[in-house]
Enzyme design. Structure first.
Site, PDB file in Angstrom:
ATOM      1  N   ASN A  10      45.632  79.440  11.444  1.00 13.79           N
ATOM      2  CA  ASN A  10      44.967  79.622  12.306  1.00 13.79           C
ATOM      3  C   ASN A  10      43.836  78.695  12.351  1.00 13.79           C
ATOM      4  O   ASN A  10      42.713  79.150  12.816  1.00 13.79           O
ATOM      5  CB  ASN A  10      44.683  81.014  12.833  1.00 13.79           C
ATOM      6  CG  ASN A  10      44.352  81.143  14.211  1.00 13.79           C
ATOM      7  OD1 ASN A  10      44.416  80.775  15.161  1.00 13.79           O
ATOM      8  ND2 ASN A  10      43.637  82.348  14.280  1.00 13.79           N
ATOM      9  N   GLU A  36      49.473  75.159  11.374  1.00 18.77           N
ATOM     10  CA  GLU A  36      48.147  75.093  12.371  1.00 18.77           C
ATOM     11  C   GLU A  36      47.040  74.898  11.586  1.00 18.77           C
ATOM     12  O   GLU A  36      45.891  75.546  11.584  1.00 18.77           O
ATOM     13  CB  GLU A  36      48.195  76.517  13.074  1.00 18.77           C
ATOM     14  CG  GLU A  36      47.716  76.334  14.672  1.00 18.77           C
ATOM     15  CD  GLU A  36      47.822  77.611  15.339  1.00 18.77           C
ATOM     16  OE1 GLU A  36      47.291  77.555  16.239  1.00 18.77           O
ATOM     17  OE2 GLU A  36      48.488  78.727  15.087  1.00 18.77           O
ATOM     18  N   ASP A 153      55.931  79.128  10.475  1.00 18.64           N
ATOM     19  CA  ASP A 153      55.946  79.866  11.875  1.00 18.64           C
ATOM     20  C   ASP A 153      56.952  79.351  12.689  1.00 18.64           C
ATOM     21  O   ASP A 153      56.716  78.356  13.223  1.00 18.64           O
ATOM     22  CB  ASP A 153      54.379  79.685  12.356  1.00 18.64           C
ATOM     23  CG  ASP A 153      54.394  80.530  13.423  1.00 18.64           C
ATOM     24  OD1 ASP A 153      55.254  81.359  13.874  1.00 18.64           O
ATOM     25  OD2 ASP A 153      52.781  80.659  14.034  1.00 18.64           O
ATOM     26  N   ASN A 155      58.020  80.977  15.251  1.00 23.83           N
ATOM     27  CA  ASN A 155      57.517  81.574  16.681  1.00 23.83           C
ATOM     28  C   ASN A 155      58.955  82.251  17.364  1.00 23.83           C
ATOM     29  O   ASN A 155      58.854  82.111  18.513  1.00 23.83           O
ATOM     30  CB  ASN A 155      57.181  80.379  17.592  1.00 23.83           C
ATOM     31  CG  ASN A 155      55.500  80.471  17.390  1.00 23.83           C
ATOM     32  OD1 ASN A 155      54.704  81.494  17.482  1.00 23.83           O
ATOM     33  ND2 ASN A 155      54.990  79.137  16.966  1.00 23.83           N
ATOM     34  N   HIS A 258      47.813  85.618  10.993  1.00 28.44           N
ATOM     35  CA  HIS A 258      48.830  85.585  10.292  1.00 28.44           C
ATOM     36  C   HIS A 258      48.374  86.030   8.765  1.00 28.44           C
ATOM     37  O   HIS A 258      47.544  85.873   8.132  1.00 28.44           O
ATOM     38  CB  HIS A 258      49.615  84.263  10.159  1.00 28.44           C
ATOM     39  CG  HIS A 258      50.234  84.020  11.562  1.00 28.44           C
ATOM     40  ND1 HIS A 258      51.509  83.727  11.745  1.00 28.44           N
ATOM     41  CD2 HIS A 258      49.528  83.278  12.552  1.00 28.44           C
ATOM     42  CE1 HIS A 258      51.611  83.177  12.963  1.00 28.44           C
ATOM     43  NE2 HIS A 258      50.470  82.820  13.378  1.00 28.44           N
TER      44      HIS A 258
END
Length: 267
Positions: A10, A36, A153, A155, A258
């Site tokens: 993040n 990310e 990730d 998603n 996360h």
């Protein structure tokens, strides 16, 4: 033994301020897959970009401040490749893979999507191009006597057991029927041919969740999603002896929205 961890940080710059480096220094992992990252080399200190004891490979996004994936490996990879052959996503900072002895490991950041917007259309295009690549990757690896592990990730929450509030999210990106069906194809032995390593070891567990919104008391109430997956070829998945989520002890101790997800393989 081989230990592999995946985590969406993040934003690496923000994660460093909150405790990422301390976590990395204590990690037993042989491979760490980051998503990310949202930074390029000149924006970070050298000890963050190339931490001591690790070989680091990055695939930043062409658009600054977005996406970005990385692979940290204790051993120098034999080869590193960015992208999966889809021209649209080559500079998107969403896929990076590296060859280690007997194993190709990848870091994936699949688009999150948003129903009714171009973001969802982008996600659908990504998925349409990515599944055939996953099949080719598995087939090439098998021909060379190698295994594959795609971490990141994704998603998408595959099953109702993969998110707490599944009823309320049936019409939202990440739990749409078509997204779940696509991930089912990835995990179908007759098509994608991959195994969800954590779910294989914890078939009846709700979760374990790996993402919680910063809004409200989602983390404290464990109202989460299991969207950070390690998907491996069956031979590798069969060698998994342990898998777990490194959930922070408290909301204040989180350094990302996360949590790291780790699997241990007896190779």
């Amino acid at each position: 033994m081989l230990t592999v961890t995946t985590v969406n940080v993040n934003g690496l710059r923000a994660a460093v301020k909150k405790g990422y480096l301390d976590w990395l220094a204590a990690s037993p992992a042989d491979v760490v897959c980051l998503q990310e990252v949202r930074a390029v080399e000149e924006q970070l200190p050298a000890d963050v970009w190339r931490p001591a004891g690790w070989h680091a490979a990055y695939a930043p996004a062409a658009v600054k401040g977005r996406a970005g994936v990385a692979l940290l490996t204790r051993r120098e990879p034999d080869a590193v490749r960015v992208g999966f052959g889809a021209e649209e996503f080559l500079g998107s900072g969403r896929y990076l893979e590296a060859d280690l002895p007997g194993l190709t490991v990848a870091s994936l950041y699949l688009p999150s999507g948003e129903v009714g917007t171009e973001r969802q259309a982008e996600k659908e295009r990504f998925m349409a191009a990515f599944l055939p690549y996953l099949v080719r990757l598995r087939e090439r690896a098998a021909a060379a006597g190698r295994e594959v592990l795609v971490c990141g990730d994704w998603n998408i929450a595959h099953r109702e057991a993969d998110l707490r509030n599944w009823r309320a999210n049936r019409g939202n990106a990440g739990f749409l029927p078509e997204e779940r069906a696509w991930l089912g194809r990835v995990l179908d032995p007759a098509e994608g041919g991959y195994t969800d390593v954590v779910r294989a070891l914890h078939p009846d567990q709700e979760g374990p969740y790996s993402w919680w919104s910063y809004r409200g008391r989602a983390f404290d109430n464990d109202t989460g999603w299991r969207i950070d997956l390690l998907c491996g070829t069956p031979g590798l998945a069969g060698q998994a002896v342990k898998a777990y989520v490194e959930r922070a002890a408290s909301h204040a101790e989180r350094w990302s929205d996360h949590a790291p997800v780790t699997a241990v393989f007896d190779r």
